[in-house]
Design a protein around this motif. Sequence first.
Motif: not given
Length: 273
Positions: A19-22, A105-111, A113-122
């Motif tokens: 969970a912490g690092t996968l 950490t999953f919540g951190h990891l989901t960020q 590709f934010d800038c590359a994709a142009g949107f933030a998963p939520d």
Amino acid sequence: MAPFHRTAGRRAARAAALAGTLLLLSSGAVSQDAPPSIPPSLQGAHATPQGYLAPSELPDSLALLPPPPPPNSAGFARDEAVSKAMSLPPGSSRWTQAAQDADLTFGHLTQTFDCAAGFAPDPKRTPVLYRLLQKSMIDIGLSTYKAKNHYRRTRPFVAHAGATCFPKDEAALRTDGSYPSGHSAIGWGWALIFTEIMPHQADAILARGRDFGESRLVCNAHWESDVEAGRTIAAATVARLHGDPGFRRDILAAQAEATRAPPPPAGTCRAAS
């Protein structure tokens, strides 16, 4: 990533590290027939406790990958040369990015590709995408286990008596096989998935996925051949995922969600140079 014993108690304990690092695999052999339970900190708000694929459906990394380069080989000399070339001083901008990329950490990891994709998963605004990322992360991660546990390759920071850019993982990494790189597999697998969701952003997304894997070199946590092997397993897993109807449905739904998702917060993305 960490091997999981057959007993439920030991699986749960080692799943906590996942969970912490996968990326963390401590001692023991992974059973492809007994996948680990996924702890709440990885599951998030819209999680399922498993990936899309059954254990028997995962790519066989031991069959797909060649052995890692042996000592005194040309391949290992290349690994050593790249490791030396990618060594950067702590506190440099690239080192700092590598340290951020080390945190799975999953919540951190989901960020990532934010800038590359142009949107933030939520989890609220893009719940299907969130589920897609969670489940595919599990499949990609599990797909590295067979080769990782078979070869148990020593990591560069251990071989060189050094350190990484993410100290809290180092104790576990010392007994975790280096080949293939789980971080690199997850980063490249997600890059391939994001290019399907936002194809007009493919170049930026793939470049970010490449850099995510190279962060493991900057961190002194993996060899170049580990990173390359991680990308191979990621591609094999994503290819296999396309045979799963649930994955295909979620890709289509995530494409629709992405068109409605907000951009990353202002000021969080550097302008391209």
